[in-house]
Enzyme design. Structure first.
Site, PDB file in Angstrom:
ATOM      1  CE  LYS A 160      -3.426   2.781   0.494  1.00  0.00           C
ATOM      2  NZ  LYS A 160      -4.146   3.113  -0.750  1.00  0.00           N
ATOM      3  CB  CYS A 204      -2.207   9.240  -5.441  1.00  0.00           C
ATOM      4  SG  CYS A 204      -3.716   8.897  -4.502  1.00  0.00           S
ATOM      5  CB  THR A 262      -9.924  -3.641  -9.563  1.00  0.00           C
ATOM      6  OG1 THR A 262      -9.470  -2.290  -9.394  1.00  0.00           O
ATOM      7  CG2 THR A 262     -11.407  -3.692  -9.275  1.00  0.00           C
TER       8      THR A 262
HETATM    9  C1  LIG Z   1      -8.750   0.693  -3.596  1.00  0.00           C
HETATM   10  C2  LIG Z   1      -7.528   1.079  -4.388  1.00  0.00           C
HETATM   11  C3  LIG Z   1      -6.427   1.612  -3.731  1.00  0.00           C
HETATM   12  C4  LIG Z   1      -5.287   1.979  -4.458  1.00  0.00           C
HETATM   13  N1  LIG Z   1      -4.198   2.482  -3.798  1.00  0.00           N
HETATM   14  C5  LIG Z   1      -3.056   2.762  -4.475  1.00  0.00           C
HETATM   15  C6  LIG Z   1      -1.885   3.217  -3.800  1.00  0.00           C
HETATM   16  O1  LIG Z   1      -1.857   3.352  -2.567  1.00  0.00           O
HETATM   17  N2  LIG Z   1      -0.779   3.505  -4.541  1.00  0.00           N
HETATM   18  C7  LIG Z   1      -0.771   3.353  -5.919  1.00  0.00           C
HETATM   19  O2  LIG Z   1       0.251   3.610  -6.550  1.00  0.00           O
HETATM   20  N3  LIG Z   1      -1.861   2.908  -6.576  1.00  0.00           N
HETATM   21  C8  LIG Z   1      -2.989   2.609  -5.896  1.00  0.00           C
HETATM   22  N4  LIG Z   1      -4.086   2.136  -6.569  1.00  0.00           N
HETATM   23  C9  LIG Z   1      -4.036   1.963  -8.040  1.00  0.00           C
HETATM   24  C10 LIG Z   1      -3.726   0.514  -8.428  1.00  0.00           C
HETATM   25  O3  LIG Z   1      -2.477   0.105  -7.915  1.00  0.00           O
HETATM   26  C11 LIG Z   1      -3.733   0.337  -9.964  1.00  0.00           C
HETATM   27  O4  LIG Z   1      -2.766   1.173 -10.529  1.00  0.00           O
HETATM   28  C12 LIG Z   1      -5.087   0.677 -10.597  1.00  0.00           C
HETATM   29  O5  LIG Z   1      -6.164   0.304  -9.751  1.00  0.00           O
HETATM   30  C13 LIG Z   1      -5.286   0.015 -11.970  1.00  0.00           C
HETATM   31  O6  LIG Z   1      -5.226  -1.390 -11.883  1.00  0.00           O
HETATM   32  P1  LIG Z   1      -6.548  -2.317 -11.687  1.00  0.00           P
HETATM   33  O7  LIG Z   1      -7.555  -1.865 -12.701  1.00  0.00           O
HETATM   34  O8  LIG Z   1      -6.075  -3.730 -11.902  1.00  0.00           O
HETATM   35  O9  LIG Z   1      -7.014  -2.098 -10.289  1.00  0.00           O
HETATM   36  C14 LIG Z   1      -5.248   1.788  -5.861  1.00  0.00           C
HETATM   37  C15 LIG Z   1      -6.369   1.231  -6.521  1.00  0.00           C
HETATM   38  C16 LIG Z   1      -7.496   0.874  -5.809  1.00  0.00           C
HETATM   39  C17 LIG Z   1      -8.661   0.266  -6.546  1.00  0.00           C
END
Ligand SMILES: Cc1cc2nc3c(=O)[nH]c(=O)nc-3n(C[C@H](O)[C@H](O)[C@H](O)COP(=O)(O)O)c2cc1C
Length: 334
Positions: A48, A133, A277
């Site tokens: 995280k 972010c 996700t």
């Molecule tokens: C609930 C949640 C929390 C996230 N927290 C972070 C984070 O702390 N740092 C970060 O670089 N990306 C964060 N992300 C982004 C994910 O790492 C990723 O880049 C983004 O969700 C796209 O990938 P996905 O569609 O497979 O989720 C977060 C995404 C979600 C859904």
């Protein structure tokens, strides 16, 4: 046929057993996944987003389901770097999995301080700089959408650590290739993309945004075609092309639900992928992606997964070439 070689080299000595990692913020500090399966079967766990001081994140509601995806505005809730180093990294490292620490700050100086504190911490294999972010008022995406500020931030972190630096790019820009070039020029060993797309959902009965913060970041399968294209663009912006690797490895993510999805990113130019996700839907997804990539390699007689990186670029016809160079054109508005 011998087992396919799934290992990937992400630069500066960061070699993963396979190309599949978790996406930051979608598996906490790995505790829950460790109860389900042996984490060493993943290429890496990315923890995280960690900040200098503890953060409680944004007020709820901060998650909303959307068609084929979700919006989140968590806002980097985490216990702060000291607690992460003292209490979160050691148990995770004991599993023997490669640990990558995702960091976020308000300014280049904060990223530098975070990188300084992580340098030499046992069990930390690499740092991922989250300069993308969308859910914080300062730092975050502001840095990741300005090439000079992004380069300054990477340079500041680079000057204090010999750990591999992965820079996580924002998709919320006009030309992600320019951002990739800026951070690689400043010393990034690899780039990861994409972070979430800024979005919003409105409660029509109450006539107000659903998320307490108003805006959030969109993730999940809804963004996958957008993310694959951004990886495609970054591969080219970093000099990759037919038979030529990009200047640094790319880690692709955005809506990966299975091995087929992951292979799209690899064929577009990613050396590794991250599952985000999908883990909320099925916590075994990342593991299934590893197994599915291995099966694909066997089925297609591929000896090493690295041979697939950017392979679709080689096959791309003149149409793709032409469309890449165009702004608009006949596909406008589709
Ligand atoms: C609930 C949640 C929390 C996230 N927290 C972070 C984070 O702390 N740092 C970060 O670089 N990306 C964060 N992300 C982004 C994910 O790492 C990723 O880049 C983004 O969700 C796209 O990938 P996905 O569609 O497979 O989720 C977060 C995404 C979600 C859904």
């Amino acid at each position: 046929m011998a087992l396919p070689d799934l290992s990937v080299d992400l630069g500066r000595g960061l070699v993963l057993a396979n190309p599949v990692m978790t996406a930051s913020g979608t598996c906490g500090f790995g505790e829950e996944l460790a109860r389900l399966f042996d984490l060493r079967r993943l290429g890496a766990v990315v923890i995280k987003g960690t900040t200098l001081r503890p953060r409680s994140g944004n007020p709820p509601p901060r998650v909303v389901e959307t068609p084929a995806g979700m919006l989140n505005s968590i806002g980097l809730q985490n216990p702060g770097i000291d607690q992460v180093i003292a209490a979160k990294i050691p148990p995770l490292a004991r599993y023997g999995v490669t640990v990558i620490v995702n960091i976020a700050g308000d300014s280049p100086a904060e990223y530098q301080e975070l990188a300084r504190r992580l340098d030499g911490v046992p069990g930390v294999a690499a740092i991922e700089l989250n300069i993308s972010c969308p859910n914080v008022d300062r730092g975050g995406m502001v840095i990741g959408t300005h090439p000079e500020l992004a380069a300054e931030t990477v340079g500041a972190a680079r000057s204090v650590t010999s750990l591999p630096l992965i820079v996580k790019l924002s998709p919320n820009v006009t030309d992600i290739g320019i951002m990739a070039q800026a951070v690689v020029g400043a010393g990034a060993d690899a780039v990861s993309l994409v972070n979430t797309f800024t979005g919003m959902a409105i409660d029509v009965e109450r006539r107000r945004p659903i998320l307490a913060r108003g805006v959030g970041g969109l993730s999940g399968p809804a963004i996958r075609p957008l993310a694959v294209y951004q990886v495609w663009q970054v591969f080219r912006a970093l000099g990759g092309g037919r038979g030529r690797p990009a200047r640094v490895p790319i880690i692709g993510m955005g809506g990966i639900m299975n091995a087929r999805d992951a292979l799209e990113f690899i064929l577009a130019g990613a050396s590794a992928v991250a599952v985000g996700t999908a883990t909320f839907v099925d916590p075994w997804t990342a593991l299934e992606v590893v197994e599915g990539i291995e099966q694909y390699c066997r089925r297609h007689g591929v000896q090493a997964v690295r041979d697939l990186v950017g392979a679709a670029q080689e096959a791309a016809g003149a149409e793709v070439e032409q469309h890449d160079g165009e702004q608009g054109g006949e596909h406008d508005g589709e």
